[in-house]
Design a protein around this motif. Structure first.
Motif, short mmCIF file in Angstrom:
data_model
loop_
_atom_site.label_atom_id
_atom_site.label_comp_id
_atom_site.label_asym_id
_atom_site.label_seq_id
_atom_site.Cartn_x
_atom_site.Cartn_y
_atom_site.Cartn_z
N GLU A 181 0.84 -1.20 0.00
CA GLU A 181 0.00 0.00 0.00
C GLU A 181 0.87 1.25 0.00
O GLU A 181 0.61 2.21 -0.73
N HIS A 182 1.91 1.22 0.83
CA HIS A 182 2.81 2.37 0.91
C HIS A 182 3.51 2.59 -0.43
O HIS A 182 3.66 3.72 -0.89
N LEU A 183 3.91 1.51 -1.07
CA LEU A 183 4.56 1.59 -2.37
C LEU A 183 3.61 2.20 -3.40
O LEU A 183 4.01 3.09 -4.16
N ALA A 184 2.39 1.76 -3.41
CA ALA A 184 1.40 2.29 -4.36
C ALA A 184 1.14 3.77 -4.10
O ALA A 184 1.07 4.57 -5.04
N GLN A 185 1.04 4.14 -2.83
CA GLN A 185 0.82 5.55 -2.50
C GLN A 185 2.00 6.40 -2.93
O GLN A 185 1.81 7.48 -3.50
N GLN A 186 3.21 5.91 -2.68
CA GLN A 186 4.38 6.68 -3.07
C GLN A 186 4.48 6.80 -4.58
O GLN A 186 4.85 7.85 -5.10
N HIS A 187 4.13 5.74 -5.29
CA HIS A 187 4.15 5.79 -6.76
C HIS A 187 3.18 6.85 -7.25
O HIS A 187 3.52 7.66 -8.12
N GLN A 188 1.97 6.86 -6.70
CA GLN A 188 0.98 7.86 -7.11
C GLN A 188 1.46 9.27 -6.77
O GLN A 188 1.32 10.20 -7.56
N GLN A 189 2.06 9.41 -5.59
CA GLN A 189 2.54 10.73 -5.18
C GLN A 189 3.67 11.20 -6.09
O GLN A 189 3.70 12.35 -6.51
N VAL A 190 4.58 10.31 -6.42
CA VAL A 190 5.69 10.67 -7.31
C VAL A 190 5.15 11.09 -8.67
O VAL A 190 5.59 12.09 -9.25
N MET A 191 4.19 10.34 -9.17
CA MET A 191 3.63 10.68 -10.48
C MET A 191 2.95 12.05 -10.44
O MET A 191 3.11 12.85 -11.36
N ARG A 192 2.18 12.31 -9.36
CA ARG A 192 1.56 13.63 -9.24
C ARG A 192 2.60 14.73 -9.18
O ARG A 192 2.48 15.75 -9.87
N GLU A 193 3.62 14.54 -8.36
CA GLU A 193 4.66 15.55 -8.22
C GLU A 193 5.38 15.78 -9.53
O GLU A 193 5.66 16.93 -9.90
N LEU A 194 5.68 14.71 -10.25
CA LEU A 194 6.37 14.85 -11.53
C LEU A 194 5.49 15.59 -12.54
O LEU A 194 5.98 16.46 -13.27
N ARG A 195 4.22 15.24 -12.59
CA ARG A 195 3.33 15.94 -13.54
C ARG A 195 3.24 17.43 -13.22
O ARG A 195 3.29 18.27 -14.12
N ILE A 196 3.12 17.76 -11.94
CA ILE A 196 3.03 19.16 -11.54
C ILE A 196 4.32 19.89 -11.89
O ILE A 196 4.30 20.98 -12.47
N GLU A 197 5.45 19.28 -11.55
CA GLU A 197 6.74 19.91 -11.79
C GLU A 197 7.00 20.08 -13.28
O GLU A 197 7.45 21.13 -13.73
N ILE A 198 6.70 19.06 -14.08
CA ILE A 198 6.90 19.16 -15.53
C ILE A 198 5.99 20.24 -16.11
O ILE A 198 6.42 21.03 -16.95
N GLY A 199 4.75 20.28 -15.67
CA GLY A 199 3.83 21.31 -16.16
C GLY A 199 4.30 22.71 -15.81
O GLY A 199 4.29 23.62 -16.64
N ARG A 200 4.77 22.87 -14.56
CA ARG A 200 5.24 24.17 -14.12
C ARG A 200 6.47 24.59 -14.91
O ARG A 200 6.55 25.72 -15.42
N LEU A 201 7.42 23.68 -15.06
CA LEU A 201 8.64 24.01 -15.78
C LEU A 201 8.36 24.27 -17.26
O LEU A 201 8.95 25.18 -17.85
N SER A 202 7.47 23.50 -17.85
CA SER A 202 7.13 23.70 -19.26
C SER A 202 6.48 25.06 -19.47
O SER A 202 6.81 25.78 -20.42
#
Length: 177
Positions: free
Chosen positions: A107-128
């Motif tokens: 469960e923790h792994l799945a949550q961290q994966h989702q969190q990483v994906m959200r953070e990456l999408r936000i960061e990529i969108g902001r930087l772009s």
């Protein structure tokens, strides 16, 4: 000649954008991914240690059962049944604990994966967005670029309207078509 210049300018701008992304965005993304991979690796190691604890508990259980069998020869049948019941409860608890730890890890792994994906999408969108805004501002800061962009837009409108069968839009300095 003008099309070749525009092509070269577009190509240079594209290469600059790709280079900037490769220089500024890719290294932080790689670092974030390495950190997340390390976290996942540690969680997998914890799950392996839980498996090892289960194996140790099963060995302990097997040893306890063997000892209980030795004592059972001396003790009455009722004591033998109690020893077996206690051994089963210990094994069951150990299995339940291992399963609980595994489930928590997953469960923790799945949550961290989702969190990483959200953070990456936000960061990529902001930087772009920031990069695109900066490139457009820099391009339009020059009067010649601004004029070329407006002229190019008007040319495209003119071509679009000509294809659609509408009268062309007159540009500054030209007569009506």
């Amino acid at each position: 000649m003008m099309d070749a210049g525009r092509y070269v300018g577009t190509l240079v701008a594209f290469l600059l954008i790709v280079g900037l992304i490769w220089w500024k965005i890719v290294p932080p993304l790689r670092r974030i991914m390495r950190e997340k991979q390390e976290t996942i690796r540690r969680q997998i190691e914890e799950a392996k240690r839980a498996d090892e604890r289960l194996a140790e508990a099963e060995r302990t259980y097997a040893e306890a059962v063997a000892e209980a069998r030795k004592e059972a020869a001396v003790i009455r049948d009722a004591a033998r049944a109690d020893a077996h019941r206690i051994g089963e409860e210990m094994r069951l608890r150990a299995e339940q604990e291992v399963e609980r730890i595994k489930q928590r890890g997953e469960e923790h792994l799945a949550q961290q994966h989702q969190q990483v994906m959200r953070e990456l999408r936000i960061e990529i969108g902001r930087l772009s967005s920031a990069l695109a805004e900066r490139l457009v501002r820099e391009h339009l800061a020059d009067d010649a670029n601004r004029a070329a962009t407006v002229d190019g837009f008007l040319d495209e409108l003119e071509q679009t309207s000509a294809r659609a069968g509408e009268p062309a839009v007159a540009t500054a300095g030209e007569g009506a078509s």
